[in-house]
Design a protein around this motif. Sequence first.
Motif, mmCIF file in Angstrom:
data_model
loop_
_atom_site.group_PDB
_atom_site.id
_atom_site.type_symbol
_atom_site.label_atom_id
_atom_site.label_comp_id
_atom_site.label_asym_id
_atom_site.label_seq_id
_atom_site.Cartn_x
_atom_site.Cartn_y
_atom_site.Cartn_z
ATOM 1 N N ASP A 143 -28.426 130.391 -14.499
ATOM 2 C CA ASP A 143 -28.766 129.293 -15.401
ATOM 3 C C ASP A 143 -28.456 127.951 -14.750
ATOM 4 O O ASP A 143 -29.223 127.001 -14.883
ATOM 5 N N ASP A 144 -27.333 127.870 -14.050
ATOM 6 C CA ASP A 144 -26.965 126.658 -13.340
ATOM 7 C C ASP A 144 -27.970 126.379 -12.230
ATOM 8 O O ASP A 144 -28.397 125.236 -12.044
ATOM 9 N N HIS A 153 -31.097 127.336 -12.101
ATOM 10 C CA HIS A 153 -32.354 126.910 -12.724
ATOM 11 C C HIS A 153 -32.269 125.458 -13.175
ATOM 12 O O HIS A 153 -33.208 124.673 -12.970
ATOM 13 N N ARG A 154 -31.168 125.068 -13.760
ATOM 14 C CA ARG A 154 -30.991 123.687 -14.213
ATOM 15 C C ARG A 154 -31.038 122.725 -13.033
ATOM 16 O O ARG A 154 -31.706 121.682 -13.073
ATOM 17 N N ARG A 155 -30.342 123.062 -11.947
ATOM 18 C CA ARG A 155 -30.345 122.203 -10.759
ATOM 19 C C ARG A 155 -31.739 122.115 -10.143
ATOM 20 O O ARG A 155 -32.162 121.035 -9.699
ATOM 21 N N GLN A 176 -34.616 122.435 -11.763
ATOM 22 C CA GLN A 176 -35.437 121.604 -12.643
ATOM 23 C C GLN A 176 -35.037 120.124 -12.540
ATOM 24 O O GLN A 176 -35.906 119.247 -12.554
ATOM 25 N N ASP A 177 -33.754 119.854 -12.418
ATOM 26 C CA ASP A 177 -33.289 118.473 -12.256
ATOM 27 C C ASP A 177 -33.804 117.871 -10.945
ATOM 28 O O ASP A 177 -34.191 116.699 -10.894
ATOM 29 N N TYR A 228 -33.951 129.659 -6.153
ATOM 30 C CA TYR A 228 -34.212 130.192 -7.493
ATOM 31 C C TYR A 228 -35.238 131.326 -7.438
ATOM 32 O O TYR A 228 -35.031 132.387 -8.027
#
Length: 58
Positions: free
Chosen positions: A3-4, A6-8, A10-11, A49
């Motif tokens: 999840d981390d 994926h967030r990074r 997307q950011d 990812y």
Amino acid sequence: MSDDLHRRYQDAHTAHQEHARTCTTCTDTSRCPGGQRLCEAFARLQDAYLNRQRQQRR
């Protein structure tokens, strides 16, 4: 951790897009130093990812 990641990822994509919209130096074929750094960070995180997604499918 995924999840981390994926967030990074997307950011990094968002940061790259925002830079591309406002930078007058970057083009489709060349980038300013900041744009190049953002593009490389996005590509690196995207690869990480997608590789993780492939490994989880096995």
